[in-house]
Write an enzyme that holds these catalytic residues in place. Structure first.
Site, short mmCIF file in Angstrom:
data_model
loop_
_atom_site.label_atom_id
_atom_site.label_comp_id
_atom_site.label_asym_id
_atom_site.label_seq_id
_atom_site.Cartn_x
_atom_site.Cartn_y
_atom_site.Cartn_z
N ASN A 1 38.35 30.27 32.39
CA ASN A 1 39.02 28.91 32.70
C ASN A 1 39.29 28.19 31.29
O ASN A 1 38.81 28.64 30.31
CB ASN A 1 38.38 28.14 33.70
CG ASN A 1 39.29 27.26 34.64
OD1 ASN A 1 40.02 26.60 34.10
ND2 ASN A 1 38.72 26.66 35.86
N HIS B 1 22.30 29.53 12.81
CA HIS B 1 21.68 29.28 11.35
C HIS B 1 20.22 29.28 11.39
O HIS B 1 19.56 29.05 12.51
CB HIS B 1 22.20 28.08 10.54
CG HIS B 1 23.59 28.10 10.44
ND1 HIS B 1 24.38 28.85 9.54
CD2 HIS B 1 24.44 27.56 11.35
CE1 HIS B 1 25.59 28.52 9.70
NE2 HIS B 1 25.93 27.95 10.60
N GLY C 1 31.13 25.44 35.21
CA GLY C 1 31.70 24.62 34.21
C GLY C 1 30.43 24.08 33.19
O GLY C 1 29.44 23.86 33.64
N ALA D 1 26.46 24.84 36.88
CA ALA D 1 27.21 24.11 36.15
C ALA D 1 26.21 23.20 35.12
O ALA D 1 25.19 22.74 35.53
CB ALA D 1 27.96 23.18 36.70
N ARG E 1 17.42 32.35 27.85
CA ARG E 1 16.80 33.81 27.77
C ARG E 1 17.40 34.48 29.07
O ARG E 1 18.31 34.23 29.46
CB ARG E 1 15.46 33.65 28.08
CG ARG E 1 15.20 32.82 29.38
CD ARG E 1 13.64 32.57 29.69
NE ARG E 1 13.34 31.51 30.44
CZ ARG E 1 12.81 30.55 30.20
NH1 ARG E 1 12.27 30.07 29.15
NH2 ARG E 1 12.62 29.44 31.26
#
Length: 185
Positions: A84, A114, A140, A158, A164
């Site tokens: 989507n 990082h 979403g 959502a 994990r």
């Protein structure tokens, strides 16, 4: 810093970092063209997405722009995949999306990061793969962090943040995402 053999570390000011920058520049040019298209331009979207990832996608593949990525060439998608609008895939670590996967709007899949140590944050990029197995639904606003596998037939609710592995046939939700219950036919 602990890492396994799937971890990719790219240090600053190296040939690998120069190649990474070139890949980002290439992806930005392709996604700029892709993001000018509409829902009705499905064939052109598939063609440009295939150019982005470096291989033809199946005619059942559907993506609704806009879409953003840092490279594209480390993305693999199966058949009958739906992505989507307004998704962001940082794919440096590798992103494998199996058949019959649905990805909702505003999903971020971030295979790169990082170092945590302040003195090292700008020194390198650390990337770990993400695998999304067959028949997964990612709702979403989900964020998926590198180094995880989303198991077959699972649903990520959502707004969840996946840090994990998600077992097959489960519903996960929350931040960090936790198993809510098993699901199945």
């Amino acid at each position: 810093m602990a890492h396994d053999d799937r971890t990719k570390i790219i240090s600053r000011r190296t040939p690998e970092s120069a190649a990474m920058l070139a890949s980002v520049q290439r992806a930005m040019a392709i996604t700029a063209a892709l993001n000018r298209l509409t829902f009705n331009d499905a064939d052109e979207v598939r063609t440009l997405f295939g150019d982005l990832i470096g291989r033809k996608v199946d005619d059942s593949f559907m993506l609704i722009p806009p879409f953003y990525t840092t490279g594209g060439t480390d993305i693999r998608v199966g058949r009958n995949v739906f992505i989507n609008q307004n998704c962001t895939f940082y794919d440096l670590g590798g992103l494998d999306i199996a058949d019959d996967v649905m990805i909702g709007p505003n999903v971020s899949i971030l295979t790169s990061s990082h170092p945590l140590e302040p003195s090292q944050r700008r020194a390198s990029v650390i990337a770990k793969p993400v695998a999304i197995e067959r028949n997964v639904w990612i709702a979403g606003g989900v964020t998926i962090i590198g180094g995880v596998t989303i198991g077959e037939n699972s649903v990520v609710a959502a707004g969840s943040v996946v840090t994990r592995d998600v077992p097959p046939n489960t519903l996960v939700a929350g931040n960090p995402a936790r198993v809510i219950r098993s699901i199945g036919d």
